[in-house]
Motif scaffolding. Structure first.
Motif, PDB file in Angstrom:
ATOM      1  N   GLY A   1      -2.882  -6.302  -7.112  1.00  0.00           N
ATOM      2  CA  GLY A   1      -3.558  -6.256  -5.829  1.00  0.00           C
ATOM      3  C   GLY A   1      -3.053  -5.238  -4.839  1.00  0.00           C
ATOM      4  N   LYS A   2      -2.171  -4.318  -5.281  1.00  0.00           N
ATOM      5  CA  LYS A   2      -1.694  -3.263  -4.387  1.00  0.00           C
ATOM      6  C   LYS A   2      -2.733  -2.125  -4.347  1.00  0.00           C
ATOM      7  CE  LYS A   2       2.123  -5.677  -4.435  1.00  0.00           C
ATOM      8  NZ  LYS A   2       3.419  -5.121  -4.796  1.00  0.00           N
ATOM      9  N   SER A   3      -2.672  -1.276  -3.315  1.00  0.00           N
ATOM     10  CA  SER A   3      -3.601  -0.147  -3.212  1.00  0.00           C
ATOM     11  C   SER A   3      -2.839   1.162  -3.116  1.00  0.00           C
ATOM     12  CB  SER A   3      -4.536  -0.309  -2.010  1.00  0.00           C
ATOM     13  OG  SER A   3      -3.820  -0.448  -0.801  1.00  0.00           O
TER      14      SER A   3
ATOM     15  N   ASP B   1      -5.507  -0.770 -12.180  1.00  0.00           N
ATOM     16  CA  ASP B   1      -6.663  -1.520 -12.666  1.00  0.00           C
ATOM     17  C   ASP B   1      -7.912  -0.642 -12.679  1.00  0.00           C
ATOM     18  OD1 ASP B   1      -8.333  -3.484 -13.530  1.00  0.00           O
ATOM     19  OD2 ASP B   1      -8.124  -4.774 -11.780  1.00  0.00           O
TER      20      ASP B   1
ATOM     21  N   HIS C   1       0.850  -1.193   0.000  1.00  0.00           N
ATOM     22  CA  HIS C   1       0.000   0.000   0.000  1.00  0.00           C
ATOM     23  C   HIS C   1       0.883   1.238   0.000  1.00  0.00           C
ATOM     24  CE1 HIS C   1      -3.306   2.725   1.002  1.00  0.00           C
ATOM     25  NE2 HIS C   1      -2.548   3.218   1.976  1.00  0.00           N
TER      26      HIS C   1
ATOM     27  N   SER D   1     -16.711   2.900  -9.183  1.00  0.00           N
ATOM     28  CA  SER D   1     -15.362   2.632  -9.688  1.00  0.00           C
ATOM     29  C   SER D   1     -15.341   2.740 -11.202  1.00  0.00           C
ATOM     30  CB  SER D   1     -14.887   1.249  -9.253  1.00  0.00           C
ATOM     31  OG  SER D   1     -15.686   0.238  -9.846  1.00  0.00           O
TER      32      SER D   1
ATOM     33  N   LYS E   1      -6.718   0.490  -7.233  1.00  0.00           N
ATOM     34  CA  LYS E   1      -6.295  -0.907  -7.077  1.00  0.00           C
ATOM     35  C   LYS E   1      -5.440  -1.263  -8.284  1.00  0.00           C
ATOM     36  CE  LYS E   1      -6.860  -4.951  -4.817  1.00  0.00           C
ATOM     37  NZ  LYS E   1      -8.176  -5.613  -4.762  1.00  0.00           N
ATOM     38  N   THR E   2      -4.326  -1.952  -8.056  1.00  0.00           N
ATOM     39  CA  THR E   2      -3.457  -2.327  -9.167  1.00  0.00           C
ATOM     40  C   THR E   2      -3.751  -3.761  -9.618  1.00  0.00           C
ATOM     41  OG1 THR E   2      -1.603  -3.338  -7.961  1.00  0.00           O
ATOM     42  CG2 THR E   2      -1.687  -0.915  -8.042  1.00  0.00           C
ATOM     43  N   LYS E   3      -3.212  -4.113 -10.759  1.00  0.00           N
ATOM     44  CA  LYS E   3      -3.418  -5.463 -11.304  1.00  0.00           C
ATOM     45  C   LYS E   3      -2.879  -6.533 -10.366  1.00  0.00           C
ATOM     46  CE  LYS E   3      -4.949  -4.220 -15.515  1.00  0.00           C
ATOM     47  NZ  LYS E   3      -6.278  -4.597 -16.044  1.00  0.00           N
TER      48      LYS E   3
END
Length: 470
Positions: free
Chosen positions: A318-320, A270, A213, A439, A314-316
């Motif tokens: 799974g990070k925020s 994402d 994160h 979103s 949100k990234t591809k």
């Protein structure tokens, strides 16, 4: 036929025609039509990958600078001190600004030609054959048109933040850079601040474990400046930008954390969601001023963006990412920089701190971290940068690194995909705010090459030989 306000909003942000307008009337229904990138992306293949692109070396970088109001004069001063630079042309709508900038160069080897007096004088400057780089520090609405024209004219473009205001402009930058094979670098100076560079090296060397994160922000009380008609922005352009509601200035906080997450180079955004508070100050301020001065009547009739905008990505992988924007609330300045991993944590503002658990590291430990994780660029020009100035030196390190890369034929630290991606947060956040924080998918400007693009290098390998005059 009556105008549809929602349709007009989408047109103004460049989102209309990308699959965002459907037959359903409920906002929730309309959001189900997303993602628009799935529809827009099918229409475009990457013409040429500009990530990691090494343009031919330029021994002496011949520069034309346009926009000599707020940011431009500082750029003139900094670039004049870098060897291997020749400032060949200066441009601004107002002739007196050009003359003031030329005065700054007296006693230096630089003898630029002046361009001014016409809203399109910059085109004449760009058309010169003896320029390699156009440095753009104008109001936001001119950033993309000038960068595109410069690349079409065979010049590299360096453009102040944000590089684009709409999705259409973001794609224009990408497609023009790929077609012309000219660099388009967004001048995100915060990527070159000292603590941000240190945490980038720490992340690369595993200090934080897996980074899960990150946070960034631009929180700066500019209410007074936006309403200063004498010393503020010409024709009140910065105040007019605030008619839009979203994160209008995302890149200062976003750029450094994107490099830490290797966004566009191993991971990709994402989707995002964005929420704004109401506006509790700007319209009120305009109405108060209008009671005393009719100049403000136009502005008193407008609605403004909310005090605080918070955007989550949100990234591809799974990070925020959290990004915030507030330029009206009376609170201390904060360009928040947070890196949170499975093994460590770092935060800047109110002061730089690092932890490996519940407690902050002590001052002695922080000094040891600085010794171990200070990147090569800071070791090379950090002290010089502090002397030259520009937001504590980060402006100068940014300019020096840009010139050093062009002179040595190195890839730029920020390429056109970064310029487009970091800038597109503004129109996307506007859409989300207008749609009850639904979103929205983030476009992949790299055409899928993010999966194989190499991360930004934090060494001076192949360069570092550009000298400085002080």
């Amino acid at each position: 036929m009556k105008n549809n306000p929602r349709r007009e909003f989408l047109k103004s942000t460049g989102l209309f025609g990308l699959g965002l307008v459907g037959a359903g009337s409920a906002l929730a229904q309309e959001s189900k039509i997303l993602p628009f990138e799935a529809q827009y992306g099918k229409q475009r293949n990457q013409a040429f990958n500009m990530s990691g692109y090494t343009a031919p070396k330029i021994d002496t970088v011949r520069v034309g600078i346009v926009g000599l109001g707020m940011r431009g004069p500082g750029a003139v001063d900094r670039l004049s001190k870098i060897q291997g630079v020749e400032i060949k042309a200066l441009c601004d709508l107002l002739p007196d600004r050009v003359e003031k900038a030329k005065e700054m160069l007296k006693g230096t080897p630089h003898q630029p030609i002046s361009y001014s007096g016409n809203v399109y004088s910059w085109k004449e400057m760009c058309d010169r054959e003896d320029l390699d780089l156009i440095y753009i520090a104008t109001p936001w609405e001119w950033h993309t048109p000038m960068a595109v024209y410069a690349m079409e004219a065979g010049k590299h473009a360096a453009v102040e933040v944000p590089a684009a205001r709409t999705l259409d402009e973001c794609w224009q930058l990408v497609e023009t850079s790929e077609r012309t094979k000219k660099h388009c670098m967004q001048l995100e100076n915060c990527c070159y601040d000292f603590f941000e560079l240190m945490t980038l090296k720490m992340a690369r060397e595993g200090f934080f474990g897996e980074v899960v994160h990150v946070e960034g922000a631009y929180i700066h009380d500019l209410l007074w400046l936006n309403f200063d008609k004498d010393k503020g922005y010409q024709n009140m352009w910065r105040l007019r930008e605030n008619y839009r509601d979203g994160n209008l200035y995302p890149t200062h906080g976003l750029g450094p954390v994107c490099q830490i997450l290797n966004i566009n180079r191993g991971d990709q955004m994402d989707y995002l969601t964005s929420l704004s508070s109401n506006d509790f100050q700007m319209k009120k301020k305009a109405e108060e001023l209008a009671q005393e001065d009719l100049f403000w009547a136009e502005f008193a009739s407008k609605n403004y963006r909310g005090n605080m905008n918070t955007t989550m990505v949100k990234t591809k992988h799974g990070k925020s990412i959290m990004i915030q924007h507030d330029v009206t609330s009376p609170r201390p300045y904060s360009r928040l920089h947070v890196v949170s991993g499975t093994e460590g944590y770092a935060q800047k503002y109110p002061q730089p701190r690092v932890s490996k658990g519940h407690a902050w590291m002590k001052e002695e430990e922080m000094k040891e971290l600085e010794k171990k994780y200070t990147p090569e660029i800071v070791q090379k020009v950090g002290e010089l940068a502090k002397k030259v100035g520009g937001h504590g030196g980060m402006d100068f390190m940014m300019d020096w690194r840009l010139i050093d890369c062009l002179r040595n034929g190195l890839p730029l630290d920020q390429d056109v995909y970064d310029a487009a991606l970091w800038s597109c947060i503004s129109p996307l956040s506007e859409w989300s705010v207008a749609n009850r924080s639904n979103s929205i998918d983030v476009p992949d400007f790299t055409g899928g090459s993010w999966k194989t693009n190499e991360p930004v290098k934090i060494t001076l390998e192949g360069g570092g030989n550009t000298q400085v005059r002080v």
